[in-house]
Write an enzyme that holds these catalytic residues in place. Structure first.
Site, PDB file in Angstrom:
ATOM      1  N   GLN A  17       1.104  -1.092   0.139  1.00  0.00           N
ATOM      2  CA  GLN A  17       0.159   0.018   0.269  1.00  0.00           C
ATOM      3  C   GLN A  17       0.852   1.610  -0.157  1.00  0.00           C
ATOM      4  OE1 GLN A  17      -3.521   2.131   2.470  1.00  0.00           O
ATOM      5  NE2 GLN A  17      -2.500   0.238   2.773  1.00  0.00           N
ATOM      6  N   LYS A  75      16.132 -11.039 -10.405  1.00  0.00           N
ATOM      7  CA  LYS A  75      16.887 -11.968 -10.061  1.00  0.00           C
ATOM      8  C   LYS A  75      17.843 -12.291 -11.263  1.00  0.00           C
ATOM      9  CE  LYS A  75      16.124 -11.474  -4.982  1.00  0.00           C
ATOM     10  NZ  LYS A  75      15.265 -12.526  -4.038  1.00  0.00           N
ATOM     11  N   PHE A  97      10.616  -1.891  -1.069  1.00  0.00           N
ATOM     12  CA  PHE A  97      10.672  -3.511  -0.484  1.00  0.00           C
ATOM     13  C   PHE A  97      11.483  -3.610   1.261  1.00  0.00           C
ATOM     14  CE2 PHE A  97      11.719  -4.306  -5.131  1.00  0.00           C
ATOM     15  CZ  PHE A  97      10.630  -4.778  -5.479  1.00  0.00           C
ATOM     16  N   LYS A 136      10.898  -5.473   9.428  1.00  0.00           N
ATOM     17  CA  LYS A 136       9.852  -5.232   7.854  1.00  0.00           C
ATOM     18  C   LYS A 136       8.770  -4.498   8.987  1.00  0.00           C
ATOM     19  CE  LYS A 136      10.304  -9.177   5.554  1.00  0.00           C
ATOM     20  NZ  LYS A 136      10.227 -10.693   4.555  1.00  0.00           N
ATOM     21  N   TYR A 138       4.539  -3.128   9.116  1.00  0.00           N
ATOM     22  CA  TYR A 138       3.089  -2.782   8.024  1.00  0.00           C
ATOM     23  C   TYR A 138       1.989  -1.175   8.391  1.00  0.00           C
ATOM     24  CZ  TYR A 138       3.412  -6.798   5.468  1.00  0.00           C
ATOM     25  OH  TYR A 138       3.715  -8.054   4.656  1.00  0.00           O
ATOM     26  N   GLU A 139       1.488  -1.120   8.218  1.00  0.00           N
ATOM     27  CA  GLU A 139       0.495  -0.112   8.712  1.00  0.00           C
ATOM     28  C   GLU A 139       0.406  -0.430  10.337  1.00  0.00           C
ATOM     29  OE1 GLU A 139      -1.001   2.510   6.877  1.00  0.00           O
ATOM     30  OE2 GLU A 139      -1.593   3.133   9.186  1.00  0.00           O
ATOM     31  N   ASP A 168       0.305   3.462   6.273  1.00  0.00           N
ATOM     32  CA  ASP A 168       0.921   3.888   5.044  1.00  0.00           C
ATOM     33  C   ASP A 168       0.677   4.311   4.035  1.00  0.00           C
ATOM     34  OD1 ASP A 168       1.857   1.124   4.933  1.00  0.00           O
ATOM     35  OD2 ASP A 168      -0.071  -0.049   4.978  1.00  0.00           O
ATOM     36  N   GLY A 247      -7.056  20.629  20.201  1.00  0.00           N
ATOM     37  CA  GLY A 247      -7.082  21.527  19.508  1.00  0.00           C
ATOM     38  C   GLY A 247      -7.731  22.703  20.895  1.00  0.00           C
ATOM     39  N   GLY A 248      -7.894  23.758  20.574  1.00  0.00           N
ATOM     40  CA  GLY A 248      -7.874  24.707  21.834  1.00  0.00           C
ATOM     41  C   GLY A 248      -9.719  24.468  21.714  1.00  0.00           C
TER      42      GLY A 248
HETATM   43  N1  COA Z   1      11.732 -10.118  -9.801  1.00  0.00           N
HETATM   44  C1  COA Z   1      12.503 -11.308  -8.547  1.00  0.00           C
HETATM   45  N2  COA Z   1      12.000 -11.000  -7.085  1.00  0.00           N
HETATM   46  C2  COA Z   1      12.311 -10.324  -6.873  1.00  0.00           C
HETATM   47  C3  COA Z   1      11.122  -8.723  -7.621  1.00  0.00           C
HETATM   48  C4  COA Z   1      11.012  -9.093  -9.229  1.00  0.00           C
HETATM   49  N3  COA Z   1      10.577  -7.963  -9.951  1.00  0.00           N
HETATM   50  N4  COA Z   1      10.191  -7.803  -7.155  1.00  0.00           N
HETATM   51  C5  COA Z   1      10.419  -8.206  -5.710  1.00  0.00           C
HETATM   52  N5  COA Z   1      11.628  -9.601  -5.701  1.00  0.00           N
HETATM   53  C6  COA Z   1      12.146  -9.691  -4.461  1.00  0.00           C
HETATM   54  C7  COA Z   1      13.456  -8.805  -3.867  1.00  0.00           C
HETATM   55  O1  COA Z   1      14.217  -8.890  -4.070  1.00  0.00           O
HETATM   56  C8  COA Z   1      12.963  -9.589  -2.076  1.00  0.00           C
HETATM   57  O2  COA Z   1      14.067 -10.611  -2.466  1.00  0.00           O
HETATM   58  P1  COA Z   1      15.244 -10.667  -0.936  1.00  0.00           P
HETATM   59  O3  COA Z   1      14.282 -10.887   0.409  1.00  0.00           O
HETATM   60  O4  COA Z   1      15.501 -12.405  -1.509  1.00  0.00           O
HETATM   61  O5  COA Z   1      16.305 -10.064  -0.646  1.00  0.00           O
HETATM   62  C9  COA Z   1      11.640 -10.336  -2.128  1.00  0.00           C
HETATM   63  O6  COA Z   1      10.912  -9.946  -3.754  1.00  0.00           O
HETATM   64  C10 COA Z   1      11.522  -8.443  -1.678  1.00  0.00           C
HETATM   65  O7  COA Z   1      10.388  -9.322  -0.294  1.00  0.00           O
HETATM   66  P2  COA Z   1       9.388  -7.897   0.160  1.00  0.00           P
HETATM   67  O8  COA Z   1      10.089  -6.467   0.396  1.00  0.00           O
HETATM   68  O9  COA Z   1      11.229  -8.571   1.891  1.00  0.00           O
HETATM   69  O10 COA Z   1       8.808  -8.686   0.828  1.00  0.00           O
HETATM   70  P3  COA Z   1       7.618  -8.961   2.273  1.00  0.00           P
HETATM   71  O11 COA Z   1       6.886  -9.819   1.860  1.00  0.00           O
HETATM   72  O12 COA Z   1       8.599 -10.143   3.075  1.00  0.00           O
HETATM   73  O13 COA Z   1       7.719  -7.976   3.446  1.00  0.00           O
HETATM   74  C11 COA Z   1       6.918  -5.679   3.312  1.00  0.00           C
HETATM   75  C12 COA Z   1       6.472  -7.124   2.785  1.00  0.00           C
HETATM   76  C13 COA Z   1       5.887  -4.320   3.374  1.00  0.00           C
HETATM   77  C14 COA Z   1       7.209  -6.718   5.241  1.00  0.00           C
HETATM   78  C15 COA Z   1       8.652  -5.153   3.499  1.00  0.00           C
HETATM   79  O14 COA Z   1       8.249  -4.764   1.664  1.00  0.00           O
HETATM   80  C16 COA Z   1       8.847  -4.058   3.843  1.00  0.00           C
HETATM   81  O15 COA Z   1       9.332  -3.414   5.221  1.00  0.00           O
HETATM   82  N6  COA Z   1       8.891  -3.026   3.072  1.00  0.00           N
HETATM   83  C17 COA Z   1       8.632  -1.490   3.745  1.00  0.00           C
HETATM   84  C18 COA Z   1       8.205  -0.946   4.552  1.00  0.00           C
HETATM   85  C19 COA Z   1       6.622  -1.199   4.030  1.00  0.00           C
HETATM   86  O16 COA Z   1       6.914  -0.153   2.961  1.00  0.00           O
HETATM   87  N7  COA Z   1       5.034  -1.328   4.970  1.00  0.00           N
HETATM   88  C20 COA Z   1       4.631  -1.345   4.189  1.00  0.00           C
HETATM   89  C21 COA Z   1       3.810  -1.770   3.313  1.00  0.00           C
HETATM   90  S1  COA Z   1       1.923  -1.481   2.692  1.00  0.00           S
END
Ligand code: COA
Length: 415
Positions: A17, A75, A97, A136, A138-139, A168, A247-248
Protein backbone atom coordinates in the site's frame (compact mmCIF):
# COMPACT_ATOMS: atom_id res chain seq x y z
CA UNK A 1 -4.83 19.62 -21.64
CA UNK A 2 -1.34 18.75 -20.39
CA UNK A 3 -0.55 17.29 -16.98
CA UNK A 4 1.78 18.63 -14.32
CA UNK A 5 4.16 15.66 -14.50
CA UNK A 6 3.97 15.02 -18.26
CA UNK A 7 7.28 13.54 -19.42
CA UNK A 8 8.31 12.22 -16.00
CA UNK A 9 8.95 8.48 -16.09
CA UNK A 10 8.67 6.48 -12.89
CA UNK A 11 10.14 3.03 -12.41
CA UNK A 12 7.60 1.81 -9.90
CA UNK A 13 9.09 -0.96 -7.82
CA UNK A 14 6.43 -0.66 -5.12
CA UNK A 15 4.04 -3.17 -3.62
CA UNK A 16 1.29 -3.46 -1.01
CA UNK A 17 0.00 0.00 0.00
CA UNK A 18 2.53 2.67 1.01
CA UNK A 19 4.57 2.81 -2.19
CA UNK A 20 1.64 2.26 -4.58
CA UNK A 21 -0.25 5.16 -2.95
CA UNK A 22 2.68 7.41 -3.83
CA UNK A 23 3.11 6.28 -7.43
CA UNK A 24 -0.66 6.37 -8.06
CA UNK A 25 -0.66 10.05 -7.09
CA UNK A 26 2.27 10.72 -9.42
CA UNK A 27 0.40 8.91 -12.21
CA UNK A 28 -2.66 11.07 -11.54
CA UNK A 29 -0.47 14.13 -11.94
CA UNK A 30 0.60 12.84 -15.36
CA UNK A 31 3.76 10.79 -14.78
CA UNK A 32 4.26 7.62 -16.83
CA UNK A 33 4.36 5.02 -14.06
CA UNK A 34 5.82 1.66 -15.07
CA UNK A 35 5.11 -0.86 -12.36
CA UNK A 36 7.70 -3.65 -12.28
CA UNK A 37 6.25 -6.84 -10.85
CA UNK A 38 7.52 -10.30 -10.20
CA UNK A 39 6.84 -12.53 -13.20
CA UNK A 40 3.96 -14.92 -12.61
CA UNK A 41 2.99 -13.50 -9.20
CA UNK A 42 2.93 -9.73 -9.22
CA UNK A 43 2.15 -7.43 -6.34
CA UNK A 44 0.92 -9.67 -3.52
CA UNK A 45 -2.19 -7.51 -3.09
CA UNK A 46 -3.51 -8.67 -6.47
CA UNK A 47 -4.68 -11.80 -4.69
CA UNK A 48 -5.24 -10.47 -1.14
CA UNK A 49 -8.78 -9.86 0.20
CA UNK A 50 -10.27 -11.03 -3.09
CA UNK A 51 -14.03 -10.62 -3.46
CA UNK A 52 -14.20 -12.24 -6.93
CA UNK A 53 -12.24 -15.45 -7.67
CA UNK A 54 -9.19 -15.01 -9.95
CA UNK A 55 -9.82 -11.29 -10.40
CA UNK A 56 -7.45 -8.59 -9.18
CA UNK A 57 -8.62 -7.55 -5.72
CA UNK A 58 -10.05 -4.14 -4.90
CA UNK A 59 -7.03 -3.77 -2.64
CA UNK A 60 -4.83 -3.83 -5.75
CA UNK A 61 -7.07 -2.03 -8.24
CA UNK A 62 -7.74 0.88 -5.87
CA UNK A 63 -4.01 1.57 -5.38
CA UNK A 64 -2.70 1.08 -8.90
CA UNK A 65 -4.76 3.21 -11.27
CA UNK A 66 -3.21 4.91 -14.30
CA UNK A 67 -0.09 2.69 -14.21
CA UNK A 68 1.45 0.27 -16.70
CA UNK A 69 2.56 -3.18 -15.58
CA UNK A 70 5.65 -5.07 -16.75
CA UNK A 71 6.85 -8.36 -15.31
CA UNK A 72 10.58 -8.80 -14.90
CA UNK A 73 12.48 -11.39 -12.87
CA UNK A 74 15.05 -9.06 -11.43
CA UNK A 75 17.07 -11.93 -10.00
CA UNK A 76 17.57 -13.40 -13.47
CA UNK A 77 20.79 -12.03 -15.08
CA UNK A 78 18.95 -11.13 -18.28
CA UNK A 79 16.10 -9.64 -16.26
CA UNK A 80 18.66 -7.47 -14.49
CA UNK A 81 19.76 -6.09 -17.86
CA UNK A 82 16.16 -5.16 -18.67
CA UNK A 83 15.92 -3.40 -15.32
CA UNK A 84 19.16 -1.56 -16.09
CA UNK A 85 17.67 -0.34 -19.38
CA UNK A 86 14.63 0.90 -17.47
CA UNK A 87 16.80 2.69 -14.90
CA UNK A 88 18.57 4.49 -17.73
CA UNK A 89 15.26 5.54 -19.23
CA UNK A 90 13.42 6.68 -16.07
CA UNK A 91 13.64 9.76 -13.84
CA UNK A 92 12.61 8.22 -10.53
CA UNK A 93 12.83 4.75 -9.01
CA UNK A 94 10.31 4.27 -6.20
CA UNK A 95 10.53 1.22 -3.95
CA UNK A 96 9.23 -0.03 -0.63
CA UNK A 97 10.94 -3.39 -0.29
CA UNK A 98 12.18 -4.67 3.02
CA UNK A 99 15.46 -2.99 4.00
CA UNK A 100 18.40 -4.12 1.85
CA UNK A 101 16.33 -5.89 -0.83
CA UNK A 102 17.35 -3.50 -3.60
CA UNK A 103 21.05 -3.86 -2.64
CA UNK A 104 20.69 -7.65 -2.57
CA UNK A 105 19.26 -7.45 -6.09
CA UNK A 106 22.50 -5.70 -7.09
CA UNK A 107 20.99 -2.23 -7.43
CA UNK A 108 22.82 -0.21 -4.81
CA UNK A 109 22.62 3.59 -4.86
CA UNK A 110 26.13 3.66 -6.34
CA UNK A 111 25.20 1.23 -9.14
CA UNK A 112 22.04 3.16 -9.95
CA UNK A 113 24.07 6.40 -10.03
CA UNK A 114 26.51 4.78 -12.47
CA UNK A 115 23.62 3.84 -14.71
CA UNK A 116 21.81 7.17 -14.42
CA UNK A 117 23.26 10.04 -12.37
CA UNK A 118 20.00 11.96 -12.69
CA UNK A 119 17.98 9.16 -11.12
CA UNK A 120 16.01 9.96 -7.97
CA UNK A 121 15.71 6.87 -5.76
CA UNK A 122 12.76 7.14 -3.41
CA UNK A 123 12.08 4.64 -0.65
CA UNK A 124 9.52 3.92 2.02
CA UNK A 125 10.97 2.04 4.96
CA UNK A 126 9.47 1.23 8.33
CA UNK A 127 12.13 3.09 10.33
CA UNK A 128 14.86 5.57 9.57
CA UNK A 129 18.51 4.81 10.44
CA UNK A 130 18.84 3.44 13.98
CA UNK A 131 18.22 0.32 16.03
CA UNK A 132 15.14 -0.77 14.06
CA UNK A 133 16.25 0.09 10.53
CA UNK A 134 16.28 -3.56 9.41
CA UNK A 135 12.70 -4.30 10.53
CA UNK A 136 9.82 -5.01 8.22
CA UNK A 137 6.84 -2.82 8.99
CA UNK A 138 3.13 -2.81 8.20
CA UNK A 139 0.48 -0.13 8.75
CA UNK A 140 -0.48 -0.82 12.34
CA UNK A 141 3.13 -1.31 13.42
CA UNK A 142 3.81 2.20 12.13
CA UNK A 143 0.79 3.57 13.99
CA UNK A 144 2.11 2.00 17.19
CA UNK A 145 5.71 3.18 16.88
CA UNK A 146 4.80 6.63 15.56
CA UNK A 147 2.81 7.70 18.63
CA UNK A 148 -0.67 7.35 17.17
CA UNK A 149 -1.84 4.25 19.05
CA UNK A 150 -0.71 5.41 22.49
CA UNK A 151 -2.68 8.61 22.06
CA UNK A 152 -5.81 7.12 20.45
CA UNK A 153 -8.71 5.52 22.30
CA UNK A 154 -10.20 6.10 25.72
CA UNK A 155 -8.31 6.51 28.95
CA UNK A 156 -9.82 3.37 30.50
CA UNK A 157 -9.11 1.15 27.48
CA UNK A 158 -6.12 -0.18 25.51
CA UNK A 159 -4.31 1.75 22.79
CA UNK A 160 -6.33 1.84 19.54
CA UNK A 161 -5.27 1.95 15.89
CA UNK A 162 -7.17 4.18 13.49
CA UNK A 163 -8.88 3.11 10.28
CA UNK A 164 -7.16 5.93 8.42
CA UNK A 165 -4.06 4.36 6.87
CA UNK A 166 -1.72 7.00 8.17
CA UNK A 167 1.25 4.60 8.20
CA UNK A 168 0.90 3.37 4.63
CA UNK A 169 -1.05 5.93 2.62
CA UNK A 170 0.20 8.72 4.90
CA UNK A 171 3.83 7.80 4.25
CA UNK A 172 3.12 7.39 0.53
CA UNK A 173 1.93 11.00 0.52
CA UNK A 174 5.08 12.15 2.31
CA UNK A 175 7.20 10.27 -0.23
CA UNK A 176 5.35 11.83 -3.17
CA UNK A 177 6.15 15.29 -1.84
CA UNK A 178 9.80 14.29 -1.44
CA UNK A 179 9.90 13.06 -5.04
CA UNK A 180 8.44 16.17 -6.65
CA UNK A 181 10.72 18.31 -4.48
CA UNK A 182 13.76 16.29 -5.62
CA UNK A 183 12.60 16.60 -9.23
CA UNK A 184 12.38 20.36 -8.76
CA UNK A 185 15.89 20.54 -7.27
CA UNK A 186 17.17 18.41 -10.15
CA UNK A 187 16.05 21.05 -12.63
CA UNK A 188 18.69 23.30 -11.01
CA UNK A 189 21.47 20.83 -10.12
CA UNK A 190 21.02 18.17 -12.79
CA UNK A 191 21.62 15.55 -10.08
CA UNK A 192 19.46 12.84 -8.64
CA UNK A 193 19.26 12.13 -4.93
CA UNK A 194 17.89 9.66 -2.42
CA UNK A 195 14.49 10.34 -0.88
CA UNK A 196 13.51 8.44 2.25
CA UNK A 197 10.14 8.48 4.01
CA UNK A 198 10.15 6.27 7.08
CA UNK A 199 6.71 5.16 8.25
CA UNK A 200 7.51 5.91 11.89
CA UNK A 201 8.49 9.46 10.90
CA UNK A 202 5.42 9.93 8.72
CA UNK A 203 3.06 8.86 11.50
CA UNK A 204 4.91 10.99 14.05
CA UNK A 205 4.67 13.97 11.73
CA UNK A 206 0.90 13.50 11.71
CA UNK A 207 0.98 13.17 15.53
CA UNK A 208 2.94 16.40 15.95
CA UNK A 209 0.28 17.88 18.27
CA UNK A 210 0.78 15.01 20.70
CA UNK A 211 4.50 15.79 21.07
CA UNK A 212 3.38 19.37 21.71
CA UNK A 213 1.11 18.05 24.47
CA UNK A 214 3.86 15.87 25.93
CA UNK A 215 5.92 18.97 26.58
CA UNK A 216 2.92 20.93 27.91
CA UNK A 217 2.21 18.05 30.27
CA UNK A 218 5.79 17.95 31.51
CA UNK A 219 5.70 21.67 32.22
CA UNK A 220 2.28 21.96 33.84
CA UNK A 221 1.33 18.42 34.94
CA UNK A 222 -2.18 18.90 33.61
CA UNK A 223 -3.94 19.64 30.31
CA UNK A 224 -7.25 21.26 30.90
CA UNK A 225 -8.84 20.42 27.55
CA UNK A 226 -8.24 16.68 28.07
CA UNK A 227 -11.14 14.59 29.47
CA UNK A 228 -8.86 13.58 32.38
CA UNK A 229 -9.34 17.13 33.75
CA UNK A 230 -10.61 17.89 36.35
CA UNK A 231 -11.58 14.49 37.79
CA UNK A 232 -9.07 12.02 36.34
CA UNK A 233 -5.33 11.81 36.72
CA UNK A 234 -2.41 12.48 34.42
CA UNK A 235 0.65 10.23 34.27
CA UNK A 236 4.03 10.90 32.69
CA UNK A 237 2.97 10.56 29.06
CA UNK A 238 0.24 12.10 26.92
CA UNK A 239 -2.91 10.11 27.69
CA UNK A 240 -5.59 8.92 25.30
CA UNK A 241 -8.05 11.76 24.83
CA UNK A 242 -11.14 9.87 23.64
CA UNK A 243 -13.00 12.13 21.24
CA UNK A 244 -11.65 15.41 22.60
CA UNK A 245 -10.73 17.80 19.83
CA UNK A 246 -7.02 18.03 20.60
CA UNK A 247 -7.05 21.72 19.76
CA UNK A 248 -8.06 24.90 21.53
CA UNK A 249 -11.78 24.43 20.81
CA UNK A 250 -13.34 21.67 22.91
CA UNK A 251 -15.34 19.06 21.01
CA UNK A 252 -16.96 15.65 21.54
CA UNK A 253 -19.01 13.04 19.68
CA UNK A 254 -22.67 13.20 20.65
CA UNK A 255 -25.62 10.90 20.04
CA UNK A 256 -28.28 11.90 17.53
CA UNK A 257 -31.80 10.63 16.90
CA UNK A 258 -31.71 6.92 16.05
CA UNK A 259 -28.42 6.16 17.81
CA UNK A 260 -29.98 3.08 19.48
CA UNK A 261 -30.20 1.27 16.12
CA UNK A 262 -27.70 3.10 13.90
CA UNK A 263 -24.05 2.87 14.98
CA UNK A 264 -23.29 6.06 13.07
CA UNK A 265 -26.13 8.28 14.32
CA UNK A 266 -23.67 10.66 15.99
CA UNK A 267 -22.31 14.12 15.37
CA UNK A 268 -19.05 15.80 16.25
CA UNK A 269 -19.86 19.01 18.05
CA UNK A 270 -17.36 21.81 18.64
CA UNK A 271 -18.05 24.43 21.30
CA UNK A 272 -16.16 27.12 19.43
CA UNK A 273 -15.78 30.16 21.70
CA UNK A 274 -16.94 32.86 19.25
CA UNK A 275 -20.32 31.11 18.75
CA UNK A 276 -20.92 30.15 22.39
CA UNK A 277 -23.96 32.44 22.70
CA UNK A 278 -25.50 30.87 19.58
CA UNK A 279 -24.88 27.38 20.98
CA UNK A 280 -26.67 28.38 24.19
CA UNK A 281 -29.63 29.67 22.18
CA UNK A 282 -29.88 26.59 19.98
CA UNK A 283 -29.89 24.14 22.90
CA UNK A 284 -32.22 26.31 25.00
CA UNK A 285 -29.69 27.25 27.70
CA UNK A 286 -29.66 30.99 27.01
CA UNK A 287 -28.63 31.73 30.61
CA UNK A 288 -25.25 30.00 30.04
CA UNK A 289 -24.24 32.81 27.67
CA UNK A 290 -23.90 35.24 30.59
CA UNK A 291 -23.50 32.93 33.62
CA UNK A 292 -19.87 33.44 34.79
CA UNK A 293 -19.56 29.67 35.31
CA UNK A 294 -20.18 29.08 31.59
CA UNK A 295 -19.60 32.36 29.76
CA UNK A 296 -15.83 32.04 29.16
CA UNK A 297 -13.76 29.20 27.68
CA UNK A 298 -11.68 28.96 30.87
CA UNK A 299 -14.81 28.69 33.05
CA UNK A 300 -16.21 25.97 30.79
CA UNK A 301 -13.13 23.70 30.83
CA UNK A 302 -13.86 21.98 34.17
CA UNK A 303 -17.55 21.62 33.17
CA UNK A 304 -17.16 20.16 29.68
CA UNK A 305 -18.70 16.82 30.61
CA UNK A 306 -21.84 18.46 31.92
CA UNK A 307 -21.96 20.90 28.98
CA UNK A 308 -21.68 18.16 26.38
CA UNK A 309 -24.33 16.11 28.21
CA UNK A 310 -26.69 19.07 27.92
CA UNK A 311 -25.88 19.62 24.24
CA UNK A 312 -26.44 15.91 23.65
CA UNK A 313 -29.96 16.18 25.03
CA UNK A 314 -30.55 18.54 22.11
CA UNK A 315 -28.67 16.53 19.43
CA UNK A 316 -30.60 13.38 20.43
CA UNK A 317 -33.80 15.13 19.36
CA UNK A 318 -32.46 15.58 15.79
CA UNK A 319 -31.02 13.32 13.13
CA UNK A 320 -27.34 14.01 12.44
CA UNK A 321 -28.26 15.71 9.16
CA UNK A 322 -30.95 17.88 10.79
CA UNK A 323 -28.48 18.87 13.49
CA UNK A 324 -25.84 19.63 10.84
CA UNK A 325 -28.23 21.92 8.97
CA UNK A 326 -29.41 23.80 12.05
CA UNK A 327 -25.92 24.20 13.51
CA UNK A 328 -24.34 25.31 10.23
CA UNK A 329 -27.14 27.88 9.95
CA UNK A 330 -25.61 29.42 13.08
CA UNK A 331 -21.97 28.97 12.00
CA UNK A 332 -21.44 26.34 14.71
CA UNK A 333 -18.75 23.86 13.57
CA UNK A 334 -19.93 20.24 13.58
CA UNK A 335 -19.65 17.06 11.54
CA UNK A 336 -22.04 14.14 11.18
CA UNK A 337 -20.38 10.74 11.52
CA UNK A 338 -20.68 9.49 7.94
CA UNK A 339 -20.60 5.77 7.25
CA UNK A 340 -18.67 4.42 4.25
CA UNK A 341 -22.06 3.63 2.69
CA UNK A 342 -23.16 7.25 3.02
CA UNK A 343 -19.85 8.51 1.64
CA UNK A 344 -20.02 6.11 -1.33
CA UNK A 345 -23.50 7.38 -2.15
CA UNK A 346 -22.76 11.09 -1.66
CA UNK A 347 -23.48 12.87 -4.99
CA UNK A 348 -21.20 15.86 -4.32
CA UNK A 349 -18.16 13.57 -3.92
CA UNK A 350 -18.97 11.93 -7.26
CA UNK A 351 -19.24 15.34 -8.87
CA UNK A 352 -15.78 16.46 -7.73
CA UNK A 353 -14.12 13.18 -8.73
CA UNK A 354 -13.25 12.33 -5.15
CA UNK A 355 -15.31 9.16 -5.53
CA UNK A 356 -15.05 7.69 -9.02
CA UNK A 357 -16.64 4.71 -10.75
CA UNK A 358 -14.08 2.77 -12.78
CA UNK A 359 -14.62 -0.05 -15.28
CA UNK A 360 -12.26 -3.02 -15.24
CA UNK A 361 -12.12 -5.77 -17.91
CA UNK A 362 -12.39 -8.70 -15.51
CA UNK A 363 -13.96 -7.08 -12.45
CA UNK A 364 -16.55 -4.80 -14.07
CA UNK A 365 -17.53 -1.53 -12.40
CA UNK A 366 -16.31 -0.54 -8.96
CA UNK A 367 -15.90 2.58 -6.87
CA UNK A 368 -12.60 4.11 -5.90
CA UNK A 369 -11.27 7.21 -4.23
CA UNK A 370 -10.02 9.55 -6.92
CA UNK A 371 -7.28 12.15 -6.61
CA UNK A 372 -7.89 14.13 -3.41
CA UNK A 373 -5.55 16.89 -4.63
CA UNK A 374 -7.13 19.00 -7.36
CA UNK A 375 -4.95 21.03 -9.72
CA UNK A 376 -6.79 23.54 -11.92
CA UNK A 377 -4.30 23.12 -14.80
CA UNK A 378 -3.74 19.38 -14.45
CA UNK A 379 -7.04 17.54 -14.17
CA UNK A 380 -7.08 13.88 -13.16
CA UNK A 381 -8.76 11.16 -15.19
CA UNK A 382 -8.77 7.93 -13.24
CA UNK A 383 -8.12 4.92 -15.46
CA UNK A 384 -8.15 1.27 -14.39
CA UNK A 385 -5.22 -0.59 -12.91
CA UNK A 386 -3.19 -2.76 -15.31
CA UNK A 387 -3.47 -6.53 -15.54
CA UNK A 388 -0.31 -8.37 -14.54
CA UNK A 389 2.31 -7.80 -17.24
CA UNK A 390 -0.21 -6.13 -19.54
CA UNK A 391 2.37 -3.67 -20.85
CA UNK A 392 5.49 -5.83 -20.87
CA UNK A 393 5.77 -6.02 -24.67
CA UNK A 394 4.89 -2.35 -25.13
CA UNK A 395 7.50 -1.14 -22.61
CA UNK A 396 10.14 -3.58 -23.93
CA UNK A 397 9.59 -2.19 -27.43
CA UNK A 398 9.99 1.36 -26.08
CA UNK A 399 13.30 0.26 -24.54
CA UNK A 400 14.42 -0.83 -28.01
CA UNK A 401 13.99 -4.62 -27.76
CA UNK A 402 12.95 -6.39 -30.96
CA UNK A 403 10.12 -8.94 -31.10
CA UNK A 404 12.70 -11.75 -31.30
CA UNK A 405 14.58 -10.46 -28.26
CA UNK A 406 11.35 -10.16 -26.31
CA UNK A 407 10.43 -13.77 -27.15
CA UNK A 408 13.88 -14.98 -26.15
CA UNK A 409 13.73 -13.16 -22.81
CA UNK A 410 10.31 -14.64 -22.20
CA UNK A 411 11.61 -18.14 -22.90
CA UNK A 412 14.53 -17.48 -20.53
CA UNK A 413 12.05 -16.48 -17.79
CA UNK A 414 13.58 -13.00 -17.54
CA UNK A 415 10.27 -11.32 -18.35
N1 COA B 1 11.77 -10.28 -9.38
C1 COA B 1 12.44 -11.04 -8.49
N2 COA B 1 12.45 -10.81 -7.17
C2 COA B 1 11.75 -9.77 -6.73
C3 COA B 1 11.04 -8.92 -7.60
C4 COA B 1 11.06 -9.21 -8.98
N3 COA B 1 10.43 -8.47 -9.88
N4 COA B 1 10.45 -7.97 -6.88
C5 COA B 1 10.76 -8.20 -5.60
N5 COA B 1 11.57 -9.28 -5.51
C6 COA B 1 12.15 -9.85 -4.31
C7 COA B 1 13.19 -8.93 -3.70
O1 COA B 1 14.40 -9.01 -4.33
C8 COA B 1 13.22 -9.42 -2.27
O2 COA B 1 13.98 -10.59 -2.19
P1 COA B 1 15.09 -10.83 -1.01
O3 COA B 1 14.32 -10.86 0.26
O4 COA B 1 15.68 -12.16 -1.40
O5 COA B 1 16.05 -9.71 -1.07
C9 COA B 1 11.79 -9.73 -2.08
O6 COA B 1 11.17 -9.96 -3.32
C10 COA B 1 11.16 -8.47 -1.51
O7 COA B 1 10.35 -8.83 -0.63
P2 COA B 1 10.05 -7.97 0.69
O8 COA B 1 10.05 -6.53 0.43
O9 COA B 1 10.98 -8.49 1.74
O10 COA B 1 8.57 -8.49 0.87
P3 COA B 1 7.86 -9.15 2.12
O11 COA B 1 6.55 -9.59 1.58
O12 COA B 1 8.69 -10.16 2.80
O13 COA B 1 7.69 -7.90 3.10
C11 COA B 1 6.95 -5.69 3.69
C12 COA B 1 6.70 -6.95 2.86
C13 COA B 1 5.91 -4.67 3.29
C14 COA B 1 6.85 -6.02 5.17
C15 COA B 1 8.37 -5.16 3.36
O14 COA B 1 8.50 -4.99 1.98
C16 COA B 1 8.70 -3.83 4.05
O15 COA B 1 8.98 -3.77 5.25
N6 COA B 1 8.69 -2.73 3.26
C17 COA B 1 9.05 -1.43 3.76
C18 COA B 1 7.98 -0.83 4.59
C19 COA B 1 6.65 -0.78 3.90
O16 COA B 1 6.49 -0.23 2.84
N7 COA B 1 5.64 -1.32 4.58
C20 COA B 1 4.26 -1.09 4.23
C21 COA B 1 3.75 -1.96 3.21
S1 COA B 1 2.12 -1.41 2.86
Amino acid sequence: MGKALDGVRILDFTHVQSGPTCTQLLAWFGADVIKVERAGAGDITREQLRDIPDVDSLYFTMLNHNKRSVTIDTKNPEGKLVLEALIQKCDVLVENFAPGALDRMGFTWERIQELNPKMIVASVKGFGPGPYEDCKVYENVAQCVGGSASTTGFDDGPPVVTGAQIGDSGTGLHLALGIVTALYQRTMTGRGQKVLAAMQDGVLNLCRVKLRDQQRLERTGVMKEYPQYPNGTFGEAVPRAGNASGGGQPGWILKCKGWEADPNAYIYFITQAPVWAKICNVIGKEEWATDPDYATPAARLPRLKEIFAEIERWTMSKTKFEAMEILNGHDIPCGPILSMKEIAEEPSLRKTGTIVEVDHPTRGKYLTVGNPIKLSDSPTEVTRSPLLGEHTDEVMAELGYSLEQISALRVAGAI
